[in-house]
Motif scaffolding. Sequence first.
Motif, PDB file in Angstrom:
ATOM      1  N   ILE A   5       0.690  -0.836  -0.046  1.00 50.26           N
ATOM      2  CA  ILE A   5       0.451   0.136   0.189  1.00 50.26           C
ATOM      3  C   ILE A   5       0.855   1.376   0.189  1.00 50.26           C
ATOM      4  N   ILE A   6       0.636   2.396  -1.221  1.00 55.60           N
ATOM      5  CA  ILE A   6       1.432   3.895  -1.215  1.00 55.60           C
ATOM      6  C   ILE A   6       0.919   4.714  -0.535  1.00 55.60           C
ATOM      7  N   ALA A   7       0.948   4.956   0.233  1.00 56.91           N
ATOM      8  CA  ALA A   7      -0.029   5.850   1.211  1.00 56.91           C
ATOM      9  C   ALA A   7       0.359   7.170   0.685  1.00 56.91           C
ATOM     10  N   SER A   8      -0.472   8.044   0.963  1.00 56.33           N
ATOM     11  CA  SER A   8       0.249   9.759   0.478  1.00 56.33           C
ATOM     12  C   SER A   8      -0.481  10.666   1.388  1.00 56.33           C
ATOM     13  N   HIS A   9       0.315  12.165   0.949  1.00 56.19           N
ATOM     14  CA  HIS A   9      -0.900  13.317   0.818  1.00 56.19           C
ATOM     15  C   HIS A   9      -1.443  14.183  -0.516  1.00 56.19           C
ATOM     16  N   GLY A  10      -2.132  14.085  -0.757  1.00 55.10           N
ATOM     17  CA  GLY A  10      -2.735  14.043  -2.732  1.00 55.10           C
ATOM     18  C   GLY A  10      -2.180  13.684  -2.933  1.00 55.10           C
ATOM     19  N   GLU A  11      -1.905  13.704  -4.340  1.00 57.92           N
ATOM     20  CA  GLU A  11      -1.776  12.081  -5.437  1.00 57.92           C
ATOM     21  C   GLU A  11      -0.478  11.841  -5.816  1.00 57.92           C
ATOM     22  N   PHE A  12       0.624  11.604  -4.568  1.00 60.75           N
ATOM     23  CA  PHE A  12       1.670  11.606  -4.981  1.00 60.75           C
ATOM     24  C   PHE A  12       1.552   9.637  -4.945  1.00 60.75           C
ATOM     25  N   ALA A  13       0.676   9.056  -3.913  1.00 62.39           N
ATOM     26  CA  ALA A  13       1.062   8.095  -4.399  1.00 62.39           C
ATOM     27  C   ALA A  13       0.599   7.254  -5.041  1.00 62.39           C
ATOM     28  N   LYS A  14      -0.599   8.180  -5.902  1.00 61.32           N
ATOM     29  CA  LYS A  14      -1.021   7.636  -7.684  1.00 61.32           C
ATOM     30  C   LYS A  14      -0.205   7.529  -8.808  1.00 61.32           C
ATOM     31  N   GLY A  15       0.352   9.361  -8.437  1.00 69.51           N
ATOM     32  CA  GLY A  15       1.701   9.062  -9.379  1.00 69.51           C
ATOM     33  C   GLY A  15       3.008   8.411  -9.815  1.00 69.51           C
ATOM     34  N   ILE A  16       3.142   8.531  -8.724  1.00 68.71           N
ATOM     35  CA  ILE A  16       4.614   6.892  -8.239  1.00 68.71           C
ATOM     36  C   ILE A  16       4.179   6.001  -8.349  1.00 68.71           C
ATOM     37  N   GLU A  28       0.115  -6.940  -9.501  1.00 68.59           N
ATOM     38  CA  GLU A  28      -0.717  -7.199  -9.052  1.00 68.59           C
ATOM     39  C   GLU A  28      -0.647  -6.474  -7.100  1.00 68.59           C
ATOM     40  N   ASP A  29      -1.519  -6.801  -6.887  1.00 65.22           N
ATOM     41  CA  ASP A  29      -1.567  -6.616  -5.087  1.00 65.22           C
ATOM     42  C   ASP A  29      -0.933  -5.046  -4.690  1.00 65.22           C
ATOM     43  N   VAL A  30      -1.112  -4.115  -5.680  1.00 66.81           N
ATOM     44  CA  VAL A  30      -0.698  -2.734  -4.702  1.00 66.81           C
ATOM     45  C   VAL A  30      -2.258  -1.369  -5.477  1.00 66.81           C
ATOM     46  N   GLN A  31      -2.573  -0.886  -3.724  1.00 63.80           N
ATOM     47  CA  GLN A  31      -2.919  -0.417  -3.830  1.00 63.80           C
ATOM     48  C   GLN A  31      -2.027   0.724  -3.288  1.00 63.80           C
ATOM     49  N   ALA A  32      -2.606   2.656  -3.756  1.00 60.16           N
ATOM     50  CA  ALA A  32      -2.301   3.380  -4.091  1.00 60.16           C
ATOM     51  C   ALA A  32      -3.982   4.245  -3.049  1.00 60.16           C
ATOM     52  N   VAL A  33      -3.340   4.809  -2.156  1.00 60.12           N
ATOM     53  CA  VAL A  33      -4.195   5.502  -1.155  1.00 60.12           C
ATOM     54  C   VAL A  33      -4.136   7.002  -0.727  1.00 60.12           C
ATOM     55  N   THR A  34      -4.596   7.831  -1.007  1.00 59.73           N
ATOM     56  CA  THR A  34      -4.031   9.199  -0.964  1.00 59.73           C
ATOM     57  C   THR A  34      -5.115  10.031   0.203  1.00 59.73           C
ATOM     58  N   LEU A  35      -4.435  10.763   1.020  1.00 63.53           N
ATOM     59  CA  LEU A  35      -4.995  11.511   1.854  1.00 63.53           C
ATOM     60  C   LEU A  35      -5.698  13.159   1.010  1.00 63.53           C
ATOM     61  N   MET A  36      -6.798  13.502   0.951  1.00 65.08           N
ATOM     62  CA  MET A  36      -7.222  14.625  -0.041  1.00 65.08           C
ATOM     63  C   MET A  36      -7.857  16.169   1.278  1.00 65.08           C
ATOM     64  N   GLN A  60       0.468 -10.354   4.984  1.00 65.78           N
ATOM     65  CA  GLN A  60       1.994  -9.926   4.891  1.00 65.78           C
ATOM     66  C   GLN A  60       1.617  -8.845   3.764  1.00 65.78           C
ATOM     67  N   VAL A  61       1.856  -7.840   4.861  1.00 70.47           N
ATOM     68  CA  VAL A  61       1.377  -6.006   4.224  1.00 70.47           C
ATOM     69  C   VAL A  61       2.378  -5.106   4.299  1.00 70.47           C
ATOM     70  N   LEU A  62       3.028  -4.453   3.600  1.00 75.09           N
ATOM     71  CA  LEU A  62       3.999  -3.372   3.279  1.00 75.09           C
ATOM     72  C   LEU A  62       3.517  -2.245   2.693  1.00 75.09           C
ATOM     73  N   PHE A  63       3.206  -1.035   3.928  1.00 72.86           N
ATOM     74  CA  PHE A  63       2.868   0.475   3.384  1.00 72.86           C
ATOM     75  C   PHE A  63       4.038   1.205   3.444  1.00 72.86           C
ATOM     76  N   LEU A  64       4.052   1.554   2.371  1.00 70.82           N
ATOM     77  CA  LEU A  64       5.289   2.573   1.765  1.00 70.82           C
ATOM     78  C   LEU A  64       4.408   4.238   2.073  1.00 70.82           C
ATOM     79  N   VAL A  65       5.113   5.355   3.435  1.00 68.33           N
ATOM     80  CA  VAL A  65       3.897   5.995   3.359  1.00 68.33           C
ATOM     81  C   VAL A  65       5.275   7.217   2.401  1.00 68.33           C
ATOM     82  N   ASP A  66       4.906   8.885   2.539  1.00 69.40           N
ATOM     83  CA  ASP A  66       5.805   9.741   2.231  1.00 69.40           C
ATOM     84  C   ASP A  66       6.106  10.464   3.096  1.00 69.40           C
ATOM     85  N   LEU A  67       5.622  10.411   4.594  1.00 70.90           N
ATOM     86  CA  LEU A  67       5.760  11.498   5.858  1.00 70.90           C
ATOM     87  C   LEU A  67       6.135  10.764   6.958  1.00 70.90           C
TER      88      LEU A  67
END
Length: 324
Positions: A5-16, A28-36, A60-67
Amino acid sequence: MVGIIIASHGEFAKGIKQSGSMIFGEQEDVQAVTLMPDMGPDDLKAKLEEAVATFKDQDQVLFLVDLWGGTPFNQVNGLFEAHKDKWAVVAGLNLPMLIEAYASRLSMESAQEIAAHIIETAKEGVKVRPESLQPKEAKAAAPADTSANAGRPGSFDYVLARIDSRLLHGQVATAWSKSVTPTRIIVVSDAVAKDDLRTQLIQQAAPVGVKAHVVPVDQMIKLAKDDKHFGGQRALLLFETPQDALRAIEGGVPLKELNVGSMAHSVGKVQPNKVLAFDQNDIDTFKKLEDKGVKFDVRKVPTDSKDNMDAILNKAQDEINKNK
């Protein structure tokens, strides 16, 4: 497979996520979650939970977050507490980190193992030019070749030969290098060998621990015939054109298969698919390669499905005939 799961402020997660797909292929099994801006913490938490629920293996879940310390991190951290024996969270997301995570899923089955592994790659991805601005403690000599057979008698092991008009770029430096693990990347091109700037840029683009070289076609033929001092070296060859590849093979470079990744469109060429463009000379060259018994592996990155080269060439020929 470890879910990411890629999580970020704004659309950064979707872009990366999109950038990662361009370089390493769709995952497969990758999701982008954004805080708007119109969302609260509880809204974000609900989106994170929905994302996890889509994974085949939710253990088994790995979270990659921006900050670190931001709202995405804090909400992820709240979910993590109930799964901290298996889940993992990494902050400071950058593209090298994401690509390394994708590559690691091919051989690692634990989110925490991947998390520990990708930290160094994320750090190495932060570089500056001019090099004099790099902090002194970050400067290091290129890693020595630690191949078990380095320096021993033997010859090249040709792990991949690719036709790609872009030569050494992200898909090669990351996805293919991770897949075939070369110790040398050799660009085989008369034109590039005469261009000092392009040669320098290619050498700088080499992945950490891999040496990049640019040689004319005739030089590659000589190396292939007398490569005994390259024992243990795993060579990834890059050709800008099919014509260069044919010259090399006719001259004695022992290649049985060519990966066809990208051929740029130009005036007079037809484009039967999104990444390959041909003129009559190109089609004739591939036919000659085929007559020599060369097989074609048509795909941009290792995770793509292979396309049928004969069907692509037939479609290109039809389009050329229509344009006559």
